[in-house]
Design a protein around this motif. Sequence first.
Motif, PDB file in Angstrom:
ATOM      1  N   VAL A 150       0.842  -1.201   0.000  1.00  0.00           N
ATOM      2  CA  VAL A 150       0.000   0.000   0.000  1.00  0.00           C
ATOM      3  C   VAL A 150       0.874   1.246   0.000  1.00  0.00           C
ATOM      4  O   VAL A 150       0.622   2.205  -0.734  1.00  0.00           O
ATOM      5  CB  VAL A 150      -0.966   0.000   1.208  1.00  0.00           C
ATOM      6  N   ARG A 151       1.913   1.249   0.810  1.00  0.00           N
ATOM      7  CA  ARG A 151       2.830   2.387   0.858  1.00  0.00           C
ATOM      8  C   ARG A 151       3.478   2.621  -0.501  1.00  0.00           C
ATOM      9  O   ARG A 151       3.566   3.748  -0.988  1.00  0.00           O
ATOM     10  CB  ARG A 151       3.885   2.143   1.939  1.00  0.00           C
ATOM     11  N   PHE A 177       2.328   1.655  -3.434  1.00  0.00           N
ATOM     12  CA  PHE A 177       1.300   2.085  -4.382  1.00  0.00           C
ATOM     13  C   PHE A 177       1.025   3.579  -4.236  1.00  0.00           C
ATOM     14  O   PHE A 177       0.966   4.312  -5.219  1.00  0.00           O
ATOM     15  CB  PHE A 177       0.016   1.284  -4.164  1.00  0.00           C
ATOM     16  N   CYS A 178       0.850   4.033  -3.003  1.00  0.00           N
ATOM     17  CA  CYS A 178       0.565   5.460  -2.771  1.00  0.00           C
ATOM     18  C   CYS A 178       1.744   6.328  -3.183  1.00  0.00           C
ATOM     19  O   CYS A 178       1.552   7.418  -3.732  1.00  0.00           O
ATOM     20  CB  CYS A 178       0.197   5.699  -1.315  1.00  0.00           C
ATOM     21  N   LEU A 184       1.595   6.585  -6.845  1.00  0.00           N
ATOM     22  CA  LEU A 184       0.416   7.343  -7.255  1.00  0.00           C
ATOM     23  C   LEU A 184       0.642   8.847  -7.124  1.00  0.00           C
ATOM     24  O   LEU A 184       0.207   9.626  -7.975  1.00  0.00           O
ATOM     25  CB  LEU A 184      -0.774   6.913  -6.390  1.00  0.00           C
ATOM     26  N   PHE A 185       1.337   9.262  -6.073  1.00  0.00           N
ATOM     27  CA  PHE A 185       1.525  10.686  -5.815  1.00  0.00           C
ATOM     28  C   PHE A 185       2.930  11.186  -6.127  1.00  0.00           C
ATOM     29  O   PHE A 185       3.317  12.248  -5.693  1.00  0.00           O
ATOM     30  CB  PHE A 185       1.161  11.000  -4.352  1.00  0.00           C
TER      31      PHE A 185
END
Length: 139
Positions: free
Chosen positions: A42-43, A45-46, A49-50
């Motif tokens: 998740v880390r 991916f984020c 993403l940003f």
Amino acid sequence: MDCGSRFFYALEKRRGAKKQVTCLLVEDGTPLTDLVEMCWRVRAFCASLFSLDPTDPNACRVLWEELPSVSAGDRDRLELPLTLAEFSEALRPVPTNKSLGMDGLTVEFYRMFWDVLGPDLVTVWAESLQSGVLPLSCR
């Protein structure tokens, strides 16, 4: 009387457990259940993403060149001070039984007390435009 009790803490703990993510599907569709690995994915991916992507200078140039511009006369007219008449006109078409903001005050309230509220509200909005900051109650 409103202090917490063991019952309510247990209820909230059970509710929180139901909302916990227990499985993630990775890119290839396989399930992932290891909590540490899920957090890492998740880390990552984020972060992707940003993350900042390089900007194409030609795309920026095309975007800026094709934006419409405002004529000098229109700009001068748009930068005139706000007037009570403009706000009165803007309030007229708003449907009834609607709140204009988070305070819950309805359109009918503003219409009823516009003679009292209007001049002060116009002053607040004009000062906000000039300073670039809205009062907390208007955000």
